[in-house]
Write an enzyme that holds these catalytic residues in place. Structure first.
Site, PDB file in Angstrom:
ATOM      1  N   ASN A   1      29.176  41.327  45.657  1.00 18.06           N
ATOM      2  CA  ASN A   1      30.195  40.344  46.025  1.00 18.06           C
ATOM      3  C   ASN A   1      30.374  40.390  47.541  1.00 18.06           C
ATOM      4  OD1 ASN A   1      32.525  38.859  46.430  1.00 18.06           O
ATOM      5  ND2 ASN A   1      33.866  40.247  45.272  1.00 18.06           N
TER       6      ASN A   1
ATOM      7  N   LYS B   1      32.186  38.610  49.394  1.00 22.10           N
ATOM      8  CA  LYS B   1      33.542  38.226  49.848  1.00 22.10           C
ATOM      9  C   LYS B   1      33.442  37.277  51.055  1.00 22.10           C
ATOM     10  CE  LYS B   1      35.327  42.405  47.777  1.00 22.10           C
ATOM     11  NZ  LYS B   1      36.336  43.450  47.751  1.00 22.10           N
TER      12      LYS B   1
ATOM     13  N   HIS C   1      38.925  37.613  40.339  1.00 24.56           N
ATOM     14  CA  HIS C   1      38.889  38.829  41.169  1.00 24.56           C
ATOM     15  C   HIS C   1      40.325  39.162  41.598  1.00 24.56           C
ATOM     16  CE1 HIS C   1      38.167  41.506  44.536  1.00 24.56           C
ATOM     17  NE2 HIS C   1      36.975  41.724  44.010  1.00 24.56           N
TER      18      HIS C   1
ATOM     19  N   GLU D   1      41.528  40.049  44.309  1.00 28.52           N
ATOM     20  CA  GLU D   1      41.955  39.441  45.577  1.00 28.52           C
ATOM     21  C   GLU D   1      42.406  38.006  45.359  1.00 28.52           C
ATOM     22  OE1 GLU D   1      38.404  40.457  47.746  1.00 28.52           O
ATOM     23  OE2 GLU D   1      39.044  42.554  47.742  1.00 28.52           O
TER      24      GLU D   1
ATOM     25  N   GLU E   1      37.794  46.470  37.414  1.00 32.21           N
ATOM     26  CA  GLU E   1      37.963  46.821  38.818  1.00 32.21           C
ATOM     27  C   GLU E   1      39.405  47.268  39.053  1.00 32.21           C
ATOM     28  OE1 GLU E   1      34.783  44.758  41.389  1.00 32.21           O
ATOM     29  OE2 GLU E   1      36.510  43.449  41.300  1.00 32.21           O
TER      30      GLU E   1
ATOM     31  N   GLY F   1      37.864  48.539  47.893  1.00 32.00           N
ATOM     32  CA  GLY F   1      37.875  48.590  49.354  1.00 32.00           C
ATOM     33  C   GLY F   1      38.639  49.780  49.912  1.00 32.00           C
TER      34      GLY F   1
ATOM     35  N   SER G   1      34.799  50.454  45.149  1.00 35.71           N
ATOM     36  CA  SER G   1      34.206  51.496  45.999  1.00 35.71           C
ATOM     37  C   SER G   1      32.954  52.132  45.405  1.00 35.71           C
ATOM     38  CB  SER G   1      35.248  52.565  46.343  1.00 35.71           C
ATOM     39  OG  SER G   1      36.308  51.988  47.091  1.00 35.71           O
TER      40      SER G   1
HETATM   41  P1  PGA Z   1      34.433  47.349  47.048  1.00 35.41           P
HETATM   42  O1  PGA Z   1      34.752  45.940  46.347  1.00 35.41           O
HETATM   43  O2  PGA Z   1      33.103  47.794  46.514  1.00 35.41           O
HETATM   44  O3  PGA Z   1      34.403  47.053  48.523  1.00 35.41           O
HETATM   45  O4  PGA Z   1      35.531  48.284  46.669  1.00 35.41           O
HETATM   46  C1  PGA Z   1      34.475  45.728  44.994  1.00 35.41           C
HETATM   47  C2  PGA Z   1      34.949  44.350  44.594  1.00 35.41           C
HETATM   48  O5  PGA Z   1      35.974  43.906  45.092  1.00 35.41           O
HETATM   49  O6  PGA Z   1      34.289  43.672  43.771  1.00 35.41           O
END
Ligand code: PGA
Length: 256
Positions: A10, A12, A97, A99, A169, A175, A215
């Site tokens: 992803n 982003k 997601h 976010e 997740e 993140g 992560s």
């Molecule tokens: P990250 O993001 O690997 O940077 O923690 C995962 C995601 O949001 O899908």
């Protein structure tokens, strides 16, 4: 039943221009060429989808969107619909997601509509669920995730569910560099699979891909991906470098 492993990246809101995207895509093309077993997908921003499909044609790397509209067409300024993603060459789309839930007010009902839109146009939805730190500390992680799964899959029939992928997740792991332990992740994946079995049947639950996200890095991927109910990874930060994404794909392949 043996399920495949899917490693999805992803991107982003990265990189900020086509030049950066082109560079990353070319590196991915080269670095991922040796892998022949795991499913691989990348989700660049909308404006870079055509570029991605073009550079990755004739490879095993699929392309997906990071979001889509629940609407198909019409007066919905700023939206991108399922048939648009499909005609751009996408095979996957991330839905719900955290976010988007957090910053763009996405609801479980909206997630449900978007899954239906994706299925109608033969896109494989990667549906994200996961609890916040506060919810985990209050011991509510299972009830929160169960509710998200139930709402997301509401009115999706047994005959339609097959392409749906769930990504667990935990919000506190995205993140942050703080990943769920393999034991914590495995427990929740099993819980999700059991919830799917209650909603549908054992065969559907056993066949469903459930990815872990939060992560995932080259140094923790193998242990996470070797858990029985973890069928792949949704990778954020570590997918922006071809080398680290390739190491995660290699970890997935080593288990198959
Ligand atoms: P990250 O993001 O690997 O940077 O923690 C995962 C995601 O949001 O899908």
């Amino acid at each position: 039943m043996s399920r495949t492993k899917l490693i999805a990246g992803n991107w982003k809101l990265n990189p900020v221009d086509d030049k950066g995207a082109l560079e990353l895509l070319r590196q991915l093309r080269t670095r991922l060429a040796p892998f022949t077993k795991a499913g691989i997908a990348v989700m660049p921003p909308f404006t870079m989808l055509h570029l991605a499909v073009d550079i990755l044609k004739d490879t095993r790397i699929a392309v997906g969107g990071q979001n889509l509209s629940g609407e198909e067409s019409g007066a919905f300024t700023g939206e991108v619909s399922a048939p648009m993603l499909k005609s751009a060459g996408c095979e996957y789309v991330i839905i719900g997601h955290s976010e988007r839930r957090q910053f763009f007010n996405e609801t479980d009902q909206g997630v449900n509509r978007k899954i239906m839109a994706a299925l109608k146009h033969a896109l494989n939805p990667i549906v994200c669920v996961g609890e916040t730190l506060e919810q985990r500390e209050a011991g509510q992680e299972e009830s929160v995730v169960r509710e998200q799964v139930v709402q997301a899959l509401s009115e999706i029939k047994t005959t339609e569910i097959h392409p749906v992928i769930i990504a667990y997740e935990p919000v506190w792991a995205i993140g942050t560099g703080r990943t769920a332990s393999p034991t914590q992740a495995q427990a929740m994946h099993l819980f999700i699979r059991r919830s799917v079995e209650e909603l549908y049947d054992a065969q559907i639950a056993q066949a469903m891909l459930i990815l872990y996200g939060g992560s995932v890095k080259p140094d923790n991927a193998r242990e996470l991906l070797s858990q029985k109910d973890i069928d792949g990874a949704l990778v954020g930060g570590a997918c922006l470098k071809a080398d680290s994404f390739a190491e995660i794909v290699a970890a997935g392949e080593s288990i198959l």
